[in-house]
Every structure is written in structure tokens, then in C-alpha cells.
Write a protein that holds these residues in place. Structure first.
Motif, PDB file in Angstrom:
ATOM      1  N   SER A  79      -7.173   8.045   0.090  1.00 24.08           N
ATOM      2  CA  SER A  79      -7.193   7.085   1.189  1.00 24.08           C
ATOM      3  C   SER A  79      -8.261   6.017   0.992  1.00 24.08           C
ATOM      4  O   SER A  79      -8.055   4.848   1.352  1.00 24.08           O
ATOM      5  CB  SER A  79      -7.429   7.820   2.515  1.00 24.08           C
ATOM      6  OG  SER A  79      -7.420   6.923   3.598  1.00 24.08           O
ATOM      7  N   VAL A  80      -9.407   6.411   0.430  1.00 16.99           N
ATOM      8  CA  VAL A  80     -10.481   5.438   0.185  1.00 16.99           C
ATOM      9  C   VAL A  80      -9.998   4.345  -0.768  1.00 16.99           C
ATOM     10  O   VAL A  80     -10.232   3.148  -0.546  1.00 16.99           O
ATOM     11  CB  VAL A  80     -11.730   6.143  -0.394  1.00 16.99           C
ATOM     12  CG1 VAL A  80     -12.795   5.117  -0.772  1.00 16.99           C
ATOM     13  CG2 VAL A  80     -12.294   7.137   0.611  1.00 16.99           C
ATOM     14  N   ILE A  81      -9.311   4.740  -1.828  1.00 17.86           N
ATOM     15  CA  ILE A  81      -8.820   3.769  -2.812  1.00 17.86           C
ATOM     16  C   ILE A  81      -7.727   2.898  -2.221  1.00 17.86           C
ATOM     17  O   ILE A  81      -7.746   1.659  -2.357  1.00 17.86           O
ATOM     18  CB  ILE A  81      -8.301   4.500  -4.071  1.00 17.86           C
ATOM     19  CG1 ILE A  81      -9.429   5.311  -4.715  1.00 17.86           C
ATOM     20  CG2 ILE A  81      -7.722   3.497  -5.054  1.00 17.86           C
ATOM     21  CD1 ILE A  81     -10.638   4.496  -5.118  1.00 17.86           C
ATOM     22  N   ILE A  82      -6.754   3.514  -1.556  1.00 19.16           N
ATOM     23  CA  ILE A  82      -5.659   2.748  -0.965  1.00 19.16           C
ATOM     24  C   ILE A  82      -6.182   1.730   0.038  1.00 19.16           C
ATOM     25  O   ILE A  82      -5.802   0.549   0.009  1.00 19.16           O
ATOM     26  CB  ILE A  82      -4.648   3.686  -0.290  1.00 19.16           C
ATOM     27  CG1 ILE A  82      -3.851   4.465  -1.339  1.00 19.16           C
ATOM     28  CG2 ILE A  82      -3.699   2.905   0.618  1.00 19.16           C
ATOM     29  CD1 ILE A  82      -2.920   5.502  -0.748  1.00 19.16           C
ATOM     30  N   SER A  83      -7.052   2.172   0.924  1.00 16.62           N
ATOM     31  CA  SER A  83      -7.546   1.270   1.966  1.00 16.62           C
ATOM     32  C   SER A  83      -8.446   0.185   1.385  1.00 16.62           C
ATOM     33  O   SER A  83      -8.428  -0.963   1.848  1.00 16.62           O
ATOM     34  CB  SER A  83      -8.290   2.056   3.046  1.00 16.62           C
ATOM     35  OG  SER A  83      -9.355   2.813   2.496  1.00 16.62           O
ATOM     36  N   GLY A  84      -9.232   0.537   0.354  1.00 13.17           N
ATOM     37  CA  GLY A  84     -10.085  -0.468  -0.271  1.00 13.17           C
ATOM     38  C   GLY A  84      -9.277  -1.559  -0.962  1.00 13.17           C
ATOM     39  O   GLY A  84      -9.508  -2.753  -0.760  1.00 13.17           O
TER      40      GLY A  84
ATOM     41  N   GLY B 184       0.780   0.566   0.880  1.00 13.19           N
ATOM     42  CA  GLY B 184       0.565  -0.871   0.816  1.00 13.19           C
ATOM     43  C   GLY B 184       1.535  -1.641   1.682  1.00 13.19           C
ATOM     44  O   GLY B 184       1.191  -2.659   2.287  1.00 13.19           O
ATOM     45  N   VAL B 185       2.775  -1.161   1.774  1.00  9.95           N
ATOM     46  CA  VAL B 185       3.789  -1.833   2.588  1.00  9.95           C
ATOM     47  C   VAL B 185       3.478  -1.703   4.071  1.00  9.95           C
ATOM     48  O   VAL B 185       3.524  -2.685   4.820  1.00  9.95           O
ATOM     49  CB  VAL B 185       5.194  -1.252   2.307  1.00  9.95           C
ATOM     50  CG1 VAL B 185       6.224  -1.848   3.282  1.00  9.95           C
ATOM     51  CG2 VAL B 185       5.618  -1.532   0.869  1.00  9.95           C
ATOM     52  N   ILE B 186       3.143  -0.506   4.513  1.00  8.37           N
ATOM     53  CA  ILE B 186       3.045  -0.199   5.939  1.00  8.37           C
ATOM     54  C   ILE B 186       1.625  -0.336   6.480  1.00  8.37           C
ATOM     55  O   ILE B 186       1.419  -0.642   7.647  1.00  8.37           O
ATOM     56  CB  ILE B 186       3.582   1.224   6.213  1.00  8.37           C
ATOM     57  CG1 ILE B 186       5.039   1.326   5.761  1.00  8.37           C
ATOM     58  CG2 ILE B 186       3.475   1.583   7.685  1.00  8.37           C
ATOM     59  CD1 ILE B 186       5.972   0.351   6.447  1.00  8.37           C
ATOM     60  N   GLY B 187       0.620  -0.073   5.642  1.00 12.64           N
ATOM     61  CA  GLY B 187      -0.758  -0.146   6.109  1.00 12.64           C
ATOM     62  C   GLY B 187      -1.317   1.203   6.507  1.00 12.64           C
ATOM     63  O   GLY B 187      -2.022   1.324   7.508  1.00 12.64           O
ATOM     64  N   ILE B 188      -0.989   2.246   5.736  1.00  7.34           N
ATOM     65  CA  ILE B 188      -1.517   3.583   5.991  1.00  7.34           C
ATOM     66  C   ILE B 188      -2.487   3.960   4.884  1.00  7.34           C
ATOM     67  O   ILE B 188      -2.543   3.304   3.847  1.00  7.34           O
ATOM     68  CB  ILE B 188      -0.388   4.632   6.091  1.00  7.34           C
ATOM     69  CG1 ILE B 188       0.452   4.650   4.797  1.00  7.34           C
ATOM     70  CG2 ILE B 188       0.504   4.355   7.301  1.00  7.34           C
ATOM     71  CD1 ILE B 188       1.521   5.722   4.775  1.00  7.34           C
ATOM     72  N   GLY B 189      -3.236   5.043   5.119  1.00  5.26           N
ATOM     73  CA  GLY B 189      -4.233   5.417   4.141  1.00  5.26           C
ATOM     74  C   GLY B 189      -3.722   6.301   3.023  1.00  5.26           C
ATOM     75  O   GLY B 189      -4.219   6.250   1.914  1.00  5.26           O
TER      76      GLY B 189
ATOM     77  N   ILE C 265      -4.819  -1.064   7.725  1.00  5.72           N
ATOM     78  CA  ILE C 265      -5.359  -0.468   6.503  1.00  5.72           C
ATOM     79  C   ILE C 265      -6.878  -0.608   6.424  1.00  5.72           C
ATOM     80  O   ILE C 265      -7.558   0.232   5.823  1.00  5.72           O
ATOM     81  CB  ILE C 265      -4.669  -1.082   5.261  1.00  5.72           C
ATOM     82  CG1 ILE C 265      -4.595  -0.055   4.117  1.00  5.72           C
ATOM     83  CG2 ILE C 265      -5.358  -2.361   4.784  1.00  5.72           C
ATOM     84  CD1 ILE C 265      -3.631  -0.427   3.022  1.00  5.72           C
ATOM     85  N   VAL C 266      -7.431  -1.644   7.059  1.00  8.44           N
ATOM     86  CA  VAL C 266      -8.887  -1.803   7.109  1.00  8.44           C
ATOM     87  C   VAL C 266      -9.538  -0.606   7.788  1.00  8.44           C
ATOM     88  O   VAL C 266     -10.600  -0.135   7.364  1.00  8.44           O
ATOM     89  CB  VAL C 266      -9.260  -3.109   7.839  1.00  8.44           C
ATOM     90  CG1 VAL C 266     -10.725  -3.112   8.250  1.00  8.44           C
ATOM     91  CG2 VAL C 266      -8.986  -4.310   6.942  1.00  8.44           C
ATOM     92  N   THR C 267      -8.894  -0.095   8.841  1.00  4.93           N
ATOM     93  CA  THR C 267      -9.496   1.023   9.580  1.00  4.93           C
ATOM     94  C   THR C 267      -9.601   2.279   8.736  1.00  4.93           C
ATOM     95  O   THR C 267     -10.428   3.151   9.019  1.00  4.93           O
ATOM     96  CB  THR C 267      -8.681   1.341  10.848  1.00  4.93           C
ATOM     97  OG1 THR C 267      -7.405   1.914  10.488  1.00  4.93           O
ATOM     98  CG2 THR C 267      -8.438   0.091  11.685  1.00  4.93           C
ATOM     99  N   HIS C 268      -8.792   2.377   7.692  1.00  4.26           N
ATOM    100  CA  HIS C 268      -8.781   3.598   6.892  1.00  4.26           C
ATOM    101  C   HIS C 268      -9.868   3.626   5.828  1.00  4.26           C
ATOM    102  O   HIS C 268     -10.040   4.653   5.155  1.00  4.26           O
ATOM    103  CB  HIS C 268      -7.405   3.778   6.247  1.00  4.26           C
ATOM    104  CG  HIS C 268      -6.298   3.919   7.246  1.00  4.26           C
ATOM    105  ND1 HIS C 268      -6.350   4.832   8.278  1.00  4.26           N
ATOM    106  CD2 HIS C 268      -5.117   3.251   7.398  1.00  4.26           C
ATOM    107  CE1 HIS C 268      -5.250   4.724   9.007  1.00  4.26           C
ATOM    108  NE2 HIS C 268      -4.492   3.779   8.495  1.00  4.26           N
ATOM    109  N   VAL C 269     -10.590   2.523   5.655  1.00  5.19           N
ATOM    110  CA  VAL C 269     -11.741   2.557   4.740  1.00  5.19           C
ATOM    111  C   VAL C 269     -12.772   3.549   5.261  1.00  5.19           C
ATOM    112  O   VAL C 269     -13.216   4.466   4.550  1.00  5.19           O
ATOM    113  CB  VAL C 269     -12.364   1.159   4.579  1.00  5.19           C
ATOM    114  CG1 VAL C 269     -13.624   1.244   3.727  1.00  5.19           C
ATOM    115  CG2 VAL C 269     -11.363   0.180   3.970  1.00  5.19           C
TER     116      VAL C 269
END
Length: 254
Positions: free
Chosen positions: A187-192, A155-160, A53-57
Motif C-alpha cells: 500500500s505504501v508503494i501504490i499510494s506513493g 491506480g484506476v480506482i484510488g485504493i491502497g 489514494i493520497v490518504t493511503h500514504v
């Protein structure tokens, strides 16, 4: 930080490129880093999701900038959809992180496998379904529900987010490029939010995030160009075939 061989690092980098292309060209694609980390490393479920999920920021920011440049995010209806997707994902993502914390590796794989299968079917349905003559954005309650659902799953899987948001929006009647644009903002909000949540658990491998994230960022720009310049029918079918093939392995074979 875990030790990995050079071939594994190269393969993760290639997966990052493919994931980035998928994010901005067709929507699904952000799950590929999660798949790569699950299949090629011994990270725990929380570390897989946190690192992915970090990569999707960066990819979310790049995708948002790209679709702002091409005009889709300048349209009021698209901005409104993006805002509601992002706002409800802000509530759903922490719930997904809490669910992840109680998943065993086996059930993480099962969850990932079924999510990949669902995404593949959504892409296939979208491909087979004729584009509406007069595409429009769905009502705000529908958008809010989609945003909340996607936030939890992400949030469960780590996607954007684009993996599920794009096919769901298209199925609800939104034009493909506007769906892709709105999903980048989400995606910005989810990953952040996801990064903060998983950092609090110490569940981020920064070295692996860098190995995947930099190629993935390059892939996002490539995918954006593909979405605007080339028919994506072949890419969509290739993505469906790959996801249908790998879903059983993720769910039952790891």
C-alpha cells in the motif's frame, strides 16, 4: 478544492474511520473513501482516485509499522512476499493511472462497482473457506502476478492494495495476519506512486484528503487491534453485505 456541507464532511470522516478499520482488520476497506467521494461529491474520476489514494500514504505507513511491531513483518517469508507485491505494484500503478485518465464518470462508476463486487465475493469466499492447516506463502511468480494486477486496479480506482491483495493471498494459502502485513507494505508503494501520478495531473483535493485521511488513520490503528484481539467474522460479513448492497448503485445508479 470543492465546497462541501458540514454533514457531508462528517459523513466522509466516518467513512474514513470505517475504511481504516477495514484496511488493517480484514483487508478490504480502503475502497470506502473512494466510494464516499464518488457518492457524495462532484469530483472527476481522476480527482476521486487521486484524493483517495493520497490518504493511503499515511495508512500504509501506519499499517506497516503496526504489523512490524506485532512481528508479522519480521518473518522472512512475509517480507519476501511484501517486497514482491510492492515491486510489481510499482510497475502496475502507473498503468492504472493512465487507464483512469480516459474513463468517463459513468465507466469509472461501473469499474468501481465491479471491483467492489469482486472484493465482496473474495471476502465471502475467504470467510467460508476453512483456514489451511499449514498456511504458506504462494510461489514468487504468483505473488508477482498478484502485485501487478492489484497495482493496476489500485491506480484506476484510488485504493491502497489490501482490499484485493489480502483476500487473494489468503485464497492462495497465506495466513491472514501475514497477508494483512504484506499488503500494508504494498500500500505504501501504490499510494506513493499514485500520489505522484495524480499530483502531476492536478487531481488531488487536499482538503477532502485531510477530512477523510485523519479519521482513516485512526481507524487503521483500531483495525489492527481488532485483527489481533477479536474474531472478525461479524465484521467481515457486515463488510460483504455493505459492498454487495452498494456495488449496483456504484455501477448503474450514480
Amino acid at each position: 478544492m470543492i465546497d462541501i456541507s458540514i454533514p457531508v464532511a462528517v459523513l466522509l470522516g466516518l467513512i474514513g474511520v470505517a475504511g481504516g478499520i477495514g484496511i488493517t482488520a480484514v483487508g478490504p476497506g480502503g475502497v470506502l473513501p473512494t466510494i464516499g467521494l464518488f457518492a457524495l461529491t462532484d469530483l472527476s474520476p481522476s480527482a476521486i482516485a487521486g484524493t483517495a489514494i493520497v490518504t493511503h500514504v499515511a495508512t500504509g505507513l501506519a499499517g506497516t509499522a503496526a504489523y512490524l511491531r506485532s512481528g508479522q513483518l519480521r518473518r522472512p517469508a512475509t517480507r519476501r512476499t511484501a517486497g514482491w507485491l510492492a515491486g510489481t505494484a510499482l510497475l502496475g500503478t502507473p498503468v492504472g493511472i493512465m487507464i483512469n485518465s480516459v474513463l468517463s464518470p459513468r465507466w469509472f462508476g461501473v469499474s468501481l462497482g465491479f471491483l467492489v463486487l469482486a472484493a465482496a465475493l473474495l471476502v465471502l469466499i475467504r470467510q467460508l473457506r476453512r483456514e489451511p492447516a499449514d498456511p504458506s506463502h504462494p510461489p514468487l511468480p504468483v505473488v508477482a502476478g498478484l502485485g501487478l494486477l492489484v497495482g493496476v486496479a489500485a491506480g484506476v480506482i484510488g485504493i491502497g492494495g489490501p482490499m484485493l491483495s489480502v483476500p487473494l493471498l489468503v485464497a492462495a494459502g497465506t495466513e491472514i495476519l501475514e497477508s494483512l502485513a504484506a499488503a500494508q507494505v504494498q500500500s505504501v508503494i501504490i499510494s506513493g506512486v499514485g500520489t505522484i501520478g495524480y499530483l502531476a495531473q492536478g487531481a488531488v483535493d487536499w482538503w477532502l484528503a485531510l477530512i477523510i485521511g485523519l479519521p482513516e488513520l485512526a481507524g487503521v490503528l483500531i483495525g489492527w487491534r481488532i485483527a489481533h484481539a477479536l474474531p472478525t467474522k461479524v465484521l467481515r460479513y457486515a463488510l460483504v453485505i455493505m459492498m454487495l448492497g452498494i456495488a449496483p448503485y456504484l455501477a448503474f445508479g450514480h
